[in-house]
Design a protein around this motif. Sequence first.
Motif, short mmCIF file in Angstrom:
data_model
loop_
_atom_site.label_atom_id
_atom_site.label_comp_id
_atom_site.label_asym_id
_atom_site.label_seq_id
_atom_site.Cartn_x
_atom_site.Cartn_y
_atom_site.Cartn_z
N GLU A 40 48.37 0.58 -8.79
CA GLU A 40 48.76 0.42 -7.26
C GLU A 40 49.14 -0.87 -7.07
N PHE A 41 48.68 -2.04 -7.49
CA PHE A 41 49.00 -3.42 -6.98
C PHE A 41 50.19 -4.12 -8.05
N SER A 42 50.12 -3.62 -9.31
CA SER A 42 51.19 -3.96 -10.18
C SER A 42 51.86 -3.09 -10.81
N GLN A 125 41.74 -6.58 -18.17
CA GLN A 125 41.15 -7.17 -17.17
C GLN A 125 39.57 -7.34 -17.58
N PRO A 126 39.00 -8.41 -17.77
CA PRO A 126 37.54 -8.45 -18.27
C PRO A 126 36.59 -7.69 -17.48
N THR A 127 36.84 -7.47 -16.47
CA THR A 127 35.92 -6.69 -15.05
C THR A 127 36.50 -5.28 -15.68
N ASN A 128 37.25 -4.84 -16.23
CA ASN A 128 37.62 -3.15 -16.54
C ASN A 128 36.42 -2.78 -17.60
N THR A 129 35.48 -2.62 -17.25
CA THR A 129 34.33 -2.05 -18.59
C THR A 129 34.73 -0.66 -18.98
N ARG A 147 40.62 -15.15 -21.30
CA ARG A 147 42.38 -16.25 -21.26
C ARG A 147 42.39 -16.11 -19.66
N ARG A 148 42.08 -17.41 -19.23
CA ARG A 148 42.10 -17.71 -17.84
C ARG A 148 43.78 -17.50 -17.42
N GLY A 154 44.86 -16.16 -11.38
CA GLY A 154 44.07 -15.38 -10.84
C GLY A 154 44.24 -13.81 -11.81
N GLU A 155 45.12 -13.94 -12.91
CA GLU A 155 45.19 -12.74 -13.69
C GLU A 155 44.74 -13.04 -14.95
N ASP A 156 43.23 -13.02 -14.95
CA ASP A 156 42.63 -13.33 -16.30
C ASP A 156 42.57 -11.88 -17.22
N ARG A 157 42.43 -12.14 -18.47
CA ARG A 157 42.47 -11.03 -19.48
C ARG A 157 41.65 -11.35 -20.76
#
Length: 164
Positions: A40-42, A125-129, A147-148, A154-157
Amino acid sequence: MPDLGHNLDIPSVREHKPEIRPAREDDLPELHRLDNEVFEFSPYPYFVLRQHFDAHGDHLLVLREGDSLLGYVLFATSANLSVSWCLSLAVAPHRRGRRLGRRLMSEALGRLRQEGVHEARLAVQPTNTAAIMLYRHLGFLPEEGVRRDYFGPGEDRTIMSLKL
């Protein structure tokens, strides 16, 4: 007592089993719709999906059930076959949790192996468990650390790789 239903000639409803195949040009509008729904956002702009189709069409696989697009996966492979990057994996939100992403990835990885590709890589994304668990199940291993700002501020991976 009469048999109520066992001998009735009722036409069967044919269910369509989801099939994976290379994308076709007429899939592009629905690919764009799904990409916008999932990311949705990208999401990819239509022209970028078109360019990926033109450049990597053999590595753009769709998962369809009848007339419905349920998901897609896109890989881009280096000319020397040393590495192929998963650029996108998308499954329709209403069909998640049914191992469709796993089916798409397994099919794509199998094709890469047949082509002689040495390694598959991806950024997540590190939060996409849920995605990280899927990739780990498929054998992907994370590189050390996050990787910051990998895709910008703000797009860490987390980068993950799989030796094929």
